[in-house]
Design a protein around this motif. Structure first.
Motif, mmCIF file in Angstrom:
data_model
loop_
_atom_site.group_PDB
_atom_site.id
_atom_site.type_symbol
_atom_site.label_atom_id
_atom_site.label_comp_id
_atom_site.label_asym_id
_atom_site.label_seq_id
_atom_site.Cartn_x
_atom_site.Cartn_y
_atom_site.Cartn_z
ATOM 1 N N PRO A 1 0.804 -1.233 0.000
ATOM 2 C CA PRO A 1 0.000 0.000 0.000
ATOM 3 C C PRO A 1 0.838 1.285 0.000
ATOM 4 O O PRO A 1 0.371 2.330 -0.459
ATOM 5 N N LYS B 1 -12.044 3.406 -9.733
ATOM 6 C CA LYS B 1 -12.325 1.976 -9.494
ATOM 7 C C LYS B 1 -13.839 1.724 -9.534
ATOM 8 O O LYS B 1 -14.299 0.777 -10.178
ATOM 9 N N SER C 1 -13.625 -8.591 -3.753
ATOM 10 C CA SER C 1 -12.201 -8.293 -3.517
ATOM 11 C C SER C 1 -11.509 -7.777 -4.786
ATOM 12 O O SER C 1 -10.327 -7.440 -4.769
ATOM 13 N N ASP D 1 -10.021 -5.554 -7.537
ATOM 14 C CA ASP D 1 -9.574 -4.176 -7.765
ATOM 15 C C ASP D 1 -8.944 -4.135 -9.157
ATOM 16 O O ASP D 1 -7.922 -4.799 -9.393
ATOM 17 N N ASN E 1 -4.811 -2.912 -6.535
ATOM 18 C CA ASN E 1 -4.467 -2.170 -5.310
ATOM 19 C C ASN E 1 -3.151 -1.393 -5.435
ATOM 20 O O ASN E 1 -2.552 -1.030 -4.408
#
Ligand SMILES: Cc1cc2nc3c(=O)[nH]c(=O)nc-3n(C[C@H](O)[C@H](O)[C@H](O)COP(=O)(O)O)c2cc1C
Length: 184
Positions: free
Chosen positions: A19, A61, A84, A86, A90
């Protein structure tokens, strides 16, 4: 091996990211490498929209998932229905590359820029993946509002996006390459 060759052979499409945002100097170094790619007639008629703002990223997104759901394409709908999922894996940075819609060679120029960008990232051990699915973002962008928000110059169209971030995995093994070279 020469370090350029190292980057060419070690680069893989990375789909797992930490992240933590890549630092601004790294971001500039990677983007600057893209600008040094060849372009048809040296027009340099590409544009790089670097999305690092989490709120904008989340908005993109959501629009993309909504458009995937409305696409009528089975495998896209299936992906979009996974909570879940993306579409940007992510990754903390997503670069949108747009090009002059009137230049018939712009995809080739943008492709050369993509490879420079991804090799520069790999040389800094930063993961990348080129993705074309974000094209669907613009499926319902009738007034070009999203293009404007992303800073696409007037008359430019989406070409592809590249996700960037610190890798959260080892580089996967390269898929086997086809033998498509003729020596004459
Ligand atoms: C034009 C283009 C479009 C691509 N679009 C996607 C995509 O939408 N999603 C994705 O996960 N990978 C995408 N890829 C990455 C390819 O799947 C990947 O390059 C290929 O499997 C070879 O793996 P490697 O990059 O690790 O060598 C794309 C690659 C190219 C060149």
């Amino acid at each position: 091996m020469h370090k350029t060759m190292d980057s060419i052979y070690s680069r893989r499409s990375i789909r797992q990211y930490k992240p933590q945002q890549i630092n601004s100097q790294e971001t500039k170094t990677i983007l600057n490498a893209a600008l040094y790619a060849p372009s048809a007639r040296n027009l340099q008629d590409w544009h790089f929209s670097v999305v690092q703002d989490p709120a904008l990223r989340l908005k993109l997104k959501k629009i993309l998932i909504e458009n995937m759901n409305n696409s009528g394409v089975g495998f896209l709908i299936q992906k979009a229905e996974d909570p879940s999922f993306d579409p940007f894996f992510n990754a903390p940075t997503v670069v949108f590359i747009s090009g002059n819609a009137d230049d018939k060679f712009v995809d080739i120029s943008c492709g050369a820029a993509a490879q420079n960008l991804m090799l520069a990232a790999e040389s800094l051990n930063i993961g990348s993946c080129i993705i074309t699915t974000p094209e669907l973002l613009f499926a319902a962008d009738k007034e070009d509002e999203l293009k404007k928000e992303l800073g696409f110059p007037s008359g430019y169209r989406f070409v592809y996006a590249i996700t960037l971030g610190y890798k959260n995995c080892e580089n996967p093994a390269a898929a086997p390459r086809k033998n498509v070279i003729s020596f004459l």
